[in-house]
Scaffold this motif. Structure first.
Motif, PDB file in Angstrom:
ATOM      1  N   TYR A 144     -19.247   0.589  -0.132  1.00  0.00           N
ATOM      2  CA  TYR A 144     -19.225   2.710  -0.253  1.00  0.00           C
ATOM      3  C   TYR A 144     -18.231   2.692   1.216  1.00  0.00           C
ATOM      4  O   TYR A 144     -18.465   2.542   2.578  1.00  0.00           O
ATOM      5  N   VAL A 145     -17.498   3.397   0.865  1.00  0.00           N
ATOM      6  CA  VAL A 145     -16.338   3.707   1.981  1.00  0.00           C
ATOM      7  C   VAL A 145     -16.190   5.214   2.313  1.00  0.00           C
ATOM      8  O   VAL A 145     -16.853   5.885   2.339  1.00  0.00           O
ATOM      9  N   ILE A 146     -17.019   4.743   3.834  1.00  0.00           N
ATOM     10  CA  ILE A 146     -17.491   6.067   4.994  1.00  0.00           C
ATOM     11  C   ILE A 146     -16.456   6.791   5.179  1.00  0.00           C
ATOM     12  O   ILE A 146     -16.289   8.065   5.727  1.00  0.00           O
ATOM     13  N   GLU A 147     -15.352   6.332   5.656  1.00  0.00           N
ATOM     14  CA  GLU A 147     -14.127   7.224   5.695  1.00  0.00           C
ATOM     15  C   GLU A 147     -12.554   5.865   6.128  1.00  0.00           C
ATOM     16  O   GLU A 147     -12.996   4.740   5.616  1.00  0.00           O
ATOM     17  N   GLY A 148     -11.729   6.800   6.101  1.00  0.00           N
ATOM     18  CA  GLY A 148     -10.549   5.989   5.252  1.00  0.00           C
ATOM     19  C   GLY A 148     -10.296   5.745   3.837  1.00  0.00           C
ATOM     20  O   GLY A 148     -11.526   6.660   2.797  1.00  0.00           O
ATOM     21  N   SER A 149      -9.636   5.101   3.837  1.00  0.00           N
ATOM     22  CA  SER A 149      -8.979   4.258   2.390  1.00  0.00           C
ATOM     23  C   SER A 149      -9.085   3.067   2.213  1.00  0.00           C
ATOM     24  O   SER A 149      -8.227   2.302   3.172  1.00  0.00           O
ATOM     25  N   ILE A 150      -9.756   1.901   1.603  1.00  0.00           N
ATOM     26  CA  ILE A 150      -8.668   0.083   1.697  1.00  0.00           C
ATOM     27  C   ILE A 150      -9.034   0.448   0.055  1.00  0.00           C
ATOM     28  O   ILE A 150      -8.852   0.836  -0.959  1.00  0.00           O
ATOM     29  N   GLU A 186      -7.307   2.266  10.277  1.00  0.00           N
ATOM     30  CA  GLU A 186      -8.488   1.458  10.258  1.00  0.00           C
ATOM     31  C   GLU A 186      -9.517   2.672   9.142  1.00  0.00           C
ATOM     32  O   GLU A 186      -9.669   3.571   8.693  1.00  0.00           O
ATOM     33  N   ALA A 187     -10.180   1.452   8.648  1.00  0.00           N
ATOM     34  CA  ALA A 187     -11.670   1.931   7.868  1.00  0.00           C
ATOM     35  C   ALA A 187     -13.054   1.436   7.811  1.00  0.00           C
ATOM     36  O   ALA A 187     -12.901   0.785   8.748  1.00  0.00           O
TER      37      ALA A 187
END
Length: 222
Positions: A144-150, A186-187
């Motif tokens: 699950y992406v909390i910050e940023g993008s991947i 940074e993510a």
């Protein structure tokens, strides 16, 4: 057989407890582990930590599983049925592994025989080349992406972009890699890895190469 109990189970506390339980002096522990007495003393007093390759060597020489270095030492105790247990996941008690492209925070490490491993990961790798070979390990995982993008790269699918608030569930035996998306420095992601294999933690730790393992008290949020 006494049990090692610690409110903050650092690597140093675990080694002190093991040495006390076995009745070893520092010199005897040094001979068995191949680690100099002065270095052992610093580790036991939480003034020094070990890189992954040295932790692996330590576990092999002492006849321990890698997972035993990240949980309260209750080995050689008959397993008891678990009816209810819990663990509060705090960053100041996480096992932190630092590599050039990632910081991993392993949470709830005091629980033994887990079939789920929760991990907070800061991702800095910006390309698959920077990441290296796709990784494989037993089980399944949820990210699950909390910050940023991947960007998620997998063995059998085209890359997929995930933004903040989005997630993915994959078969971990399939080769996979997580890198930052274009324009993201940074993510931060939350991953939950699961497997019926009780050595899952050990399998995950082998993926970090020469990353430095930081003792639990030193793992602070950034």
């Amino acid at each position: 057989m006494s049990r090692l109990k610690s409110a903050n189970p650092t690597l140093g506390a675990l080694l002190r407890g093991l040495r006390s339980r076995e009745g070893w002096t520092l010199k005897e522990m040094s001979a068995k582990s191949g680690i100099p007495v002065s270095t052992l003393s610093k580790i036991e007093h939480d003034r020094l930590t070990l890189t992954y390759d040295k932790l692996l060597s330590l576990s092999q020489r002492l006849g321990l599983r890698m997972s035993e270095l990240f949980a309260e030492s209750d080995d050689m105790i008959e397993p008891q049925p678990v009816t209810a247990r819990r663990s509060i996941g705090r960053l100041d008690r996480a096992v932190r592994v630092e590599t050039a492209n990632y910081d991993y925070f392993y949470l709830c490490t005091e629980l033994r025989r887990k079939r789920m491993i929760p991990v907070l990961t800061r991702i800095r790798a910006k390309s698959v080349e920077e990441f290296g070979e796709l990784v494989h390990h037993p089980g399944e995982e949820y990210i699950y992406v909390i910050e940023g993008s991947i960007e998620i790269h997998t063995e059998f699918y085209d890359p997929v972009l995930l933004k903040q608030g989005e997630s993915i569930y994959i078969d971990s035996n399939m080769g996979h890699a997580y890198i930052t998306a274009e324009g993201c420095e940074e993510a931060l992601v939350l991953g939950v890895c699961s497997s019926a294999d009780e050595s899952l933690m050990e399998s995950l730790m082998t993926l970090h190469g020469d990353g430095e393992v930081t003792s639990i008290k030193q793992a602070k949020a950034r």
